[in-house]
Design an enzyme around this catalytic site. Sequence first.
Site: not given
Length: 89
Positions: A18, A36
Amino acid sequence: MIRQRVIVHGRVQAVGFRFSARVEAQRLGVSGWIKNRSDGAVEAEIEGEAAAVDAMLSWLDEGPPGADVTSMSTADLAPTGERGFRVMS
């Protein structure tokens, strides 16, 4: 402007995916977010000029070092005019 929802499967959590994606998104000038998912995948929405979104999709299909992307799905969305790129929890 285009917007895409992306779901990336594989070893994509706990590898800096990320945060690396945010750096790449900023480099490419695309907006959106990434998070996530509880199923182990990563989900993102990417918005920007078509060439920049395509470049970001290519990056997501590979991921950062340590990631192992096994599949990726995309869906077209309506652009929202969102600015910036956020990492969500």
